[in-house]
Design an enzyme around this catalytic site. Sequence first.
Site, short mmCIF file in Angstrom:
data_model
loop_
_atom_site.label_atom_id
_atom_site.label_comp_id
_atom_site.label_asym_id
_atom_site.label_seq_id
_atom_site.Cartn_x
_atom_site.Cartn_y
_atom_site.Cartn_z
N LYS A 149 -1.78 -4.64 1.14
CA LYS A 149 -1.80 -3.67 2.23
C LYS A 149 -0.73 -3.95 3.29
CE LYS A 149 -5.61 -1.12 1.21
NZ LYS A 149 -6.56 -1.95 0.53
N GLU A 187 -7.68 3.96 9.57
CA GLU A 187 -9.01 3.98 8.96
C GLU A 187 -9.13 2.74 8.08
OE1 GLU A 187 -6.41 5.29 7.48
OE2 GLU A 187 -6.68 4.47 5.45
N SER A 237 -4.10 -7.22 -6.83
CA SER A 237 -3.84 -6.59 -5.53
C SER A 237 -4.31 -7.42 -4.35
CB SER A 237 -4.48 -5.20 -5.48
OG SER A 237 -5.85 -5.27 -5.81
C1 LIG Z 1 -7.45 -1.46 -0.51
C2 LIG Z 1 -7.40 -2.24 -1.72
C3 LIG Z 1 -7.27 -1.65 -3.00
C4 LIG Z 1 -7.31 -0.18 -3.23
O1 LIG Z 1 -6.34 0.56 -2.58
P1 LIG Z 1 -5.07 1.16 -3.30
O2 LIG Z 1 -4.45 1.99 -2.24
O3 LIG Z 1 -5.53 1.95 -4.46
O4 LIG Z 1 -4.21 0.03 -3.71
C5 LIG Z 1 -7.15 -2.47 -4.10
N1 LIG Z 1 -7.17 -3.81 -3.99
C6 LIG Z 1 -7.30 -4.42 -2.79
C7 LIG Z 1 -7.32 -5.91 -2.75
C8 LIG Z 1 -7.41 -3.66 -1.62
O5 LIG Z 1 -7.53 -4.28 -0.44
#
Ligand SMILES: *Cc1c(COP(=O)(O)O)cnc(C)c1O
Length: 401
Positions: A90, A112, A378
């Site tokens: 993020k 948000e 992610s």
């Molecule tokens: C917010 C988040 C996601 C999902 O959001 P995307 O916009 O689809 O990437 C996935 N993994 C983590 C660790 C997140 O914090």
Amino acid sequence: MENFFVDEQGFYGNFGGAYVPEILYKCVHDLQDAYIPIIESDEFKKEYRALLRDYVGRPSPLYFAKRMSEKYGCRLFLKREDLNHTGAHKINNTIGQILMAKKMGKTRIIAETGAGQHGVATATVCALMNMQCEVFMGKTDVERQHTNVERMRMLGATVHPVTTGNMTLSDACSEAIRDWCCHPQDTFYIVGSTMGPHPYPDIVARMQSVISEELKWQLEEKVGRDHPDYLVACLGGGSNAAGTIYHYINDERVKIILAEAGGHGIDTDYTAATIHCGTEGIIHGARTLVMQTDDGQIKEAFTISAGLDYPGIGPMHANMAVKKRSTVLAINDDEAIYAGYELTRLEGIIPAIESAHAVAALKKVTFQPDDVVVLTVSGRGDKDVQTYLNNKDLAKEYGDF
Ligand SMILES: *Cc1c(COP(=O)(O)O)cnc(C)c1O
């Protein structure tokens, strides 16, 4: 091959656009006019690159996962977004958007958040840039993601618990848009995923595209060619997936596998699998696939993963899925939990429960031994340890712990 990037009108095929209340027209149009010149300016590039390197810790490593490779019969590499400052992808986006806000002379930031990861990443860059920060978060999420709320407060942000609707991410988005309508002059809305009115999906995808930009040279170094055979990522609003595929979107050699949250299953009412279960509609300023009732009421999304708990999907992904450029799999809660344990025990990496959905997708694809597979982790799983432990009966084969 078809072009999967945004067109001049802000659309991805039939999806996208900017459906905003009249009071926001000027704001949104100003942003549409400003964003590309800012992103392409040398000054922006220099500041953005320096912060990604020295503050976020980029490039994030591309790690060859030996034991998982043996298990799945391919050459599996993990793109380690979990190692970024604040623990997820993020921050790549919030750094870029706050620089953009400054260049546009805005003084107040709103955002948000669902699980709180985007809220924390926004509060972090607001502290860094000395900007006022207001975060909207559903009251349900405030309660279930308490540590992230405390982190945001410690960073100096004001967290507004949202008590409308189901009190989760979707309601937080609506409330942020309402706030934006009241302060269109001085406020910049930092959107956390590839959703919202044009140009947000494109802004966020560009900010996250650093992921696939790094993959090109990292793969060249590690496997002697700059493209993989498969890219795998999880799908909430679509930002980590967009970043992972960005530089390969129009490259047919690369297959794209995305994992959305099935919750209890796509044939139940407890799911967040928008691409499987959604129909065309408008949500938070964009035309996309939406989980809705026959009369157009938005349905509540359900998944064990707060970061994937959204009844819409970024328009770019809706378009790629209907045109079959990507293959989207629905991964249920129990499959994600199990996959989280598997990565933990085979590689010593505890993934965010969101990322565990991507790991679970590996089971559903048949690979050739030479296939180069890149999976984006992610985020890190520290925030989810309690959730994993509450469900440890799903991982019995790893013993009694
Ligand atoms: C917010 C988040 C996601 C999902 O959001 P995307 O916009 O689809 O990437 C996935 N993994 C983590 C660790 C997140 O914090």
